[in-house]
Design a protein around this motif. Structure first.
Motif, mmCIF file in Angstrom:
data_model
loop_
_atom_site.group_PDB
_atom_site.id
_atom_site.type_symbol
_atom_site.label_atom_id
_atom_site.label_comp_id
_atom_site.label_asym_id
_atom_site.label_seq_id
_atom_site.Cartn_x
_atom_site.Cartn_y
_atom_site.Cartn_z
ATOM 1 N N UNK A 5 64.256 -44.652 74.102
ATOM 2 C CA UNK A 5 64.667 -46.029 73.857
ATOM 3 C C UNK A 5 64.342 -46.413 72.415
ATOM 4 N N UNK A 6 65.220 -47.210 71.836
ATOM 5 C CA UNK A 6 65.060 -47.683 70.460
ATOM 6 C C UNK A 6 64.976 -49.207 70.496
ATOM 7 N N UNK A 7 64.003 -49.751 69.758
ATOM 8 C CA UNK A 7 63.775 -51.186 69.796
ATOM 9 C C UNK A 7 63.883 -51.815 68.418
ATOM 10 N N UNK A 8 64.110 -53.137 68.441
ATOM 11 C CA UNK A 8 64.129 -53.994 67.251
ATOM 12 C C UNK A 8 65.139 -53.473 66.225
ATOM 13 N N UNK A 9 64.712 -53.354 65.000
ATOM 14 C CA UNK A 9 65.597 -52.964 63.908
ATOM 15 C C UNK A 9 66.192 -51.572 64.131
ATOM 16 N N UNK A 10 65.455 -50.669 64.761
ATOM 17 C CA UNK A 10 65.990 -49.324 65.014
ATOM 18 C C UNK A 10 67.221 -49.395 65.916
ATOM 19 N N UNK A 11 67.157 -50.204 66.938
ATOM 20 C CA UNK A 11 68.303 -50.374 67.828
ATOM 21 C C UNK A 11 69.502 -50.911 67.049
ATOM 22 N N UNK A 12 69.249 -51.866 66.158
ATOM 23 C CA UNK A 12 70.336 -52.447 65.372
ATOM 24 C C UNK A 12 70.951 -51.431 64.414
ATOM 25 N N UNK A 13 70.117 -50.688 63.709
ATOM 26 C CA UNK A 13 70.598 -49.704 62.737
ATOM 27 C C UNK A 13 71.342 -48.568 63.430
ATOM 28 N N UNK A 14 70.786 -48.080 64.547
ATOM 29 C CA UNK A 14 71.378 -46.935 65.239
ATOM 30 C C UNK A 14 72.577 -47.312 66.092
ATOM 31 N N UNK A 27 58.571 -30.070 72.339
ATOM 32 C CA UNK A 27 57.303 -30.131 73.070
ATOM 33 C C UNK A 27 56.446 -31.322 72.675
ATOM 34 N N UNK A 28 56.828 -32.032 71.604
ATOM 35 C CA UNK A 28 56.053 -33.193 71.162
ATOM 36 C C UNK A 28 57.007 -34.295 70.704
ATOM 37 N N UNK A 29 56.454 -35.486 70.527
ATOM 38 C CA UNK A 29 57.266 -36.587 70.012
ATOM 39 C C UNK A 29 57.772 -36.279 68.610
ATOM 40 N N UNK A 30 56.989 -35.559 67.821
ATOM 41 C CA UNK A 30 57.440 -35.203 66.485
ATOM 42 C C UNK A 30 58.630 -34.246 66.552
ATOM 43 N N UNK A 53 55.455 -45.333 68.206
ATOM 44 C CA UNK A 53 56.060 -44.720 69.379
ATOM 45 C C UNK A 53 55.166 -44.906 70.602
ATOM 46 N N UNK A 54 55.812 -44.780 71.732
ATOM 47 C CA UNK A 54 55.100 -44.878 73.008
ATOM 48 C C UNK A 54 55.676 -43.819 73.944
ATOM 49 N N UNK A 55 54.812 -43.291 74.779
ATOM 50 C CA UNK A 55 55.221 -42.355 75.828
ATOM 51 C C UNK A 55 54.836 -42.975 77.152
ATOM 52 N N UNK A 56 55.801 -43.143 78.018
ATOM 53 C CA UNK A 56 55.569 -43.753 79.326
ATOM 54 C C UNK A 56 54.837 -45.085 79.204
ATOM 55 N N UNK A 57 55.289 -45.892 78.248
ATOM 56 C CA UNK A 57 54.827 -47.260 78.003
ATOM 57 C C UNK A 57 53.394 -47.362 77.501
ATOM 58 N N UNK A 58 52.889 -46.269 76.895
ATOM 59 C CA UNK A 58 51.568 -46.303 76.265
ATOM 60 C C UNK A 58 51.713 -45.858 74.819
ATOM 61 N N UNK A 59 51.180 -46.667 73.889
ATOM 62 C CA UNK A 59 51.238 -46.299 72.480
ATOM 63 C C UNK A 59 50.620 -44.926 72.277
ATOM 64 N N UNK A 68 59.249 -33.079 80.952
ATOM 65 C CA UNK A 68 60.435 -33.617 81.612
ATOM 66 C C UNK A 68 60.082 -34.881 82.389
ATOM 67 N N UNK A 69 60.953 -35.858 82.310
ATOM 68 C CA UNK A 69 60.758 -37.123 83.010
ATOM 69 C C UNK A 69 60.097 -38.196 82.169
ATOM 70 N N UNK A 70 59.626 -37.841 80.967
ATOM 71 C CA UNK A 70 58.989 -38.840 80.100
ATOM 72 C C UNK A 70 59.987 -39.876 79.615
ATOM 73 N N UNK A 71 59.466 -41.063 79.357
ATOM 74 C CA UNK A 71 60.219 -42.121 78.698
ATOM 75 C C UNK A 71 59.553 -42.350 77.349
ATOM 76 N N UNK A 72 60.323 -42.264 76.284
ATOM 77 C CA UNK A 72 59.810 -42.399 74.921
ATOM 78 C C UNK A 72 60.452 -43.618 74.283
ATOM 79 N N UNK A 73 59.663 -44.366 73.536
ATOM 80 C CA UNK A 73 60.184 -45.520 72.799
ATOM 81 C C UNK A 73 59.800 -45.406 71.331
ATOM 82 N N UNK A 74 60.746 -45.698 70.462
ATOM 83 C CA UNK A 74 60.501 -45.775 69.025
ATOM 84 C C UNK A 74 60.749 -47.209 68.583
ATOM 85 N N UNK A 75 59.828 -47.734 67.764
ATOM 86 C CA UNK A 75 59.976 -49.097 67.267
ATOM 87 C C UNK A 75 59.205 -49.251 65.965
#
Length: 81
Positions: A5-14, A27-30, A53-59, A68-75
């Motif tokens: 998921x992309x939030x704020x300005x990232x969502x707008x730009x992308x 294997x990693x967020x990077x 960034x957050x993985x499964x709603x934790x910074x 597999x199954x993770x939810x990742x957010x970038x903001x």
């Protein structure tokens, strides 16, 4: 499969608020971030140093492992005044 998921300005730009990707060799967020950066163009916004960034709603940091199954957010960092 991971949900990104992309939030704020990232969502707008992308122009997209989220997507699902096969985890494959990421294997990693990077690894995920580098995969997205390889798309070029507007995706370079994710190269910012203030990327959060957050993985499964934790910074977390970019070194955090993905499974597999993770939810990742970038903001971007939030500033105020």
């Amino acid at each position: 499969m991971i949900r990104v998921q992309y939030f704020a300005r990232y969502r707008e730009v992308l122009g997209v608020d989220g997507e699902q990707l096969q985890r494959a060799a990421m294997t990693s967020l990077d690894d995920l971030r580098r995969h997205l950066l390889n798309r070029g163009g507007v995706w370079q916004v994710l190269a910012e140093q203030n990327l959060m960034c957050a993985r499964n709603q934790e910074l977390c940091g970019l070194e955090t492992e993905l499974v597999d199954g993770d939810e990742v957010a970038f903001f971007p960092t939030v500033t105020g005044g």
